[in-house]
Design an enzyme around this catalytic site. Structure first.
Site, PDB file in Angstrom:
ATOM      1  N   HIS A 141       0.807  -1.219   0.000  1.00  0.00           N
ATOM      2  CA  HIS A 141       0.000   0.000   0.000  1.00  0.00           C
ATOM      3  C   HIS A 141       0.842   1.271   0.000  1.00  0.00           C
ATOM      4  O   HIS A 141       0.348   2.322  -0.417  1.00  0.00           O
ATOM      5  CB  HIS A 141      -0.954   0.000   1.203  1.00  0.00           C
ATOM      6  CG  HIS A 141      -2.207  -0.772   0.966  1.00  0.00           C
ATOM      7  ND1 HIS A 141      -2.298  -2.130   1.187  1.00  0.00           N
ATOM      8  CD2 HIS A 141      -3.421  -0.395   0.491  1.00  0.00           C
ATOM      9  CE1 HIS A 141      -3.514  -2.542   0.878  1.00  0.00           C
ATOM     10  NE2 HIS A 141      -4.216  -1.512   0.449  1.00  0.00           N
ATOM     11  N   GLY A 142       2.056   1.201   0.471  1.00  0.00           N
ATOM     12  CA  GLY A 142       2.847   2.426   0.450  1.00  0.00           C
ATOM     13  C   GLY A 142       4.231   2.254   1.035  1.00  0.00           C
ATOM     14  O   GLY A 142       4.479   1.328   1.820  1.00  0.00           O
TER      15      GLY A 142
END
Length: 466
Positions: free
Chosen positions: A320-321
């Site tokens: 996700h990041g």
């Protein structure tokens, strides 16, 4: 190109009209349109999309041409993984990893921060392309011989930049014989697209006003406002991402492709595992099939199963990041899933299942949403320290009773949304469109909501950043 822009609406209408007259050139038209759609954001990065496409196309063909016992098959699989994960790692994680190295202080040399632009959609199309090569290696699907076919699978514009992650089995099921688009299908697709716009423009973008204000300055909030902002973000990201998915699924159906649902009332739940079975389904099924199960899945000792859960959701957080707060978010969800698994085997769970009834389910729903809410500051904040500031404010009770609640109006909307989630789960688009008067009412209500409450400034979809 943003879905919530006039540019996209004109583009969609133009492509759909041409598609009706394209005959045997429909696939070529869709591929050209998909490349234009992607290049409208930044035409330089089309080279990355083409690189993934070319590598996986030839890797899969090579794997398919070799006997199963040939070790070269694994070489071509590794080639696909290295290229796709290498591209993803460079653009998404270079500065993150160099920052960790600098913080460790193991050498006197300090790496600079590089100005690397994250290509839109790279997390999605690399995973989609890799899944094809892996499935060919496993013998689940045949390799596509036509480069055009595979290119369209990777680049198909409705789900290109933010999912859902479409499997090759789903895409090519409808590729050979496109599903018909009659008046009823057109009505349902149009309604789903319109619903997606309403979710984004009316709900997600209005909730963003509260969320952005809170997460930019958590120090200025009291405990009640912080909790309201956290649950506002819970609904913002749902409406934002499920709205994008609704538009993607509706648009794909207009061109003869039926994608699977990606959200299924993910907050109407009694456990964390049920939440993940209903939230971003294409991603959770991807990490289940390509990470969790290859690690051993639910086979082996309890320790090994818990290890597999931990690794899988740690990977989910990192996907996700690039930030320690995303790592912490993945760890938090793995801890919740492992704790839930351990609790499920206790006598306490058996007792409450037998005696608890409705009140026990209500407590489970509230406690599950509370646990999900605890993880949201880790997901939304720009850094781990800001996430901890937000968590501290959530439990700083000193301001209760004295604070001036800024987001009171949002709290009423959030409560209404949770109630509606419990009531309307059995409803689907097709139930709302059973007759022409219902369809007309549905269209009118959505347009009125957008005209009266829609945010006019176009905002990026949240998952564009992933």
């Amino acid at each position: 190109m943003l879905f919530n822009s006039y540019h996209f609406l004109i583009f969609l209408l133009f492509v759909w009209v041409l598609y009706q007259y394209a005959g045997r050139y429909k696939s070529i038209l869709l591929l050209i349109a998909s490349y234009y759609f992607y290049m409208a954001w930044n035409y330089y990065f089309i080279s990355l999309l083409l690189l993934s496409t070319v590598v996986d196309y030839y890797a899969a063909l090579s794997i398919s041409s070799l006997p199963k016992e040939d070790p070269k098959r694994k070489f071509f699989l590794i080639l696909s993984l290295v290229v796709n994960l290498g591209l993803l790692s460079y653009f998404k994680y270079t500065n993150f990893l160099l920052g960790i190295w600098n913080d460790l202080g193991m050498t006197d040399f300090v790496f600079p921060v590089y100005d690397i632009i994250l290509p839109v959609g790279i997390s999605f199309y690399t995973f989609q392309s890799m899944s094809y090569t892996i499935d060919v290696y496993r013998g689940l699907i045949p390799a596509r011989e036509k480069f055009l076919d595979f290119s369209l699978y990777v680049a198909f514009f409705p789900q290109l930049v933010a999912g859902p992650i479409v499997r090759a089995t789903t895409f090519f099921r409808d590729f050979e014989t496109r599903l018909p688009v009659d008046l009823e299908v057109f009505r349902q697709s149009f309604a789903q697209i319109l619903l997606g716009f309403t979710k984004k423009i009316v709900f997600a973008d209005n909730l963003a006003i509260c969320v952005d204000q809170a997460f930019q300055n958590p120090q200025g909030l009291g405990s009640v406002d912080t909790w309201i902002a956290v649950f506002a973000f819970m609904w913002q990201i749902y409406f934002d991402f499920s709205g994008y998915t609704d538009i993607a699924i509706g648009v794909a159906r207009l061109f003869g492709f039926q994608f699977d649902i990606n959200f299924n009332y993910p907050f109407n739940i009694t456990s964390i595992s049920e939440h993940w079975a209903r939230w971003h389904i294409s991603f959770t099924s991807w990490i289940r099939d390509y990470i969790f199960i290859p690690l051993g899945g639910s086979r082996g000792s309890e320790w090994l199963i818990c290890r597999n859960i931990f690794i899988t959701f740690l990977f989910g957080g990192i996907w996700h990041g690039a930030g320690l707060h995303f790592v912490a978010w993945g760890v938090w969800h793995s801890i919740m899933l492992i704790s839930e698994r351990i609790y499920a085997r206790t006598r306490v769970r058996a007792f409450f299942n037998e005696k608890g009834g409705f009140s026990y389910l209500a407590v489970c729903r509230i406690f599950t949403l509370f646990c999900i809410g605890l993880g949201l500051p880790l997901f939304r904040s720009d850094s781990l320290s800001l996430a901890f500031d937000m968590l501290y404010k959530m439990f700083d009770l000193s301001s209760i009773g004295t604070e001036s609640i800024q987001f009171l109006g949002y709290s009423r909307l959030i409560l209404l949304l949770f109630v509606c989630a419990q009531i309307f789960e059995s409803f689907r688009i097709k139930h709302l469109l059973g007759s022409t008067p219902r369809f007309t009412l549905f269209i009118v209500v959505n347009f009125v909501l957008m005209l009266c409450f829609g945010v006019t400034e176009s905002k990026n979809f949240i998952y564009f950043a992933f």
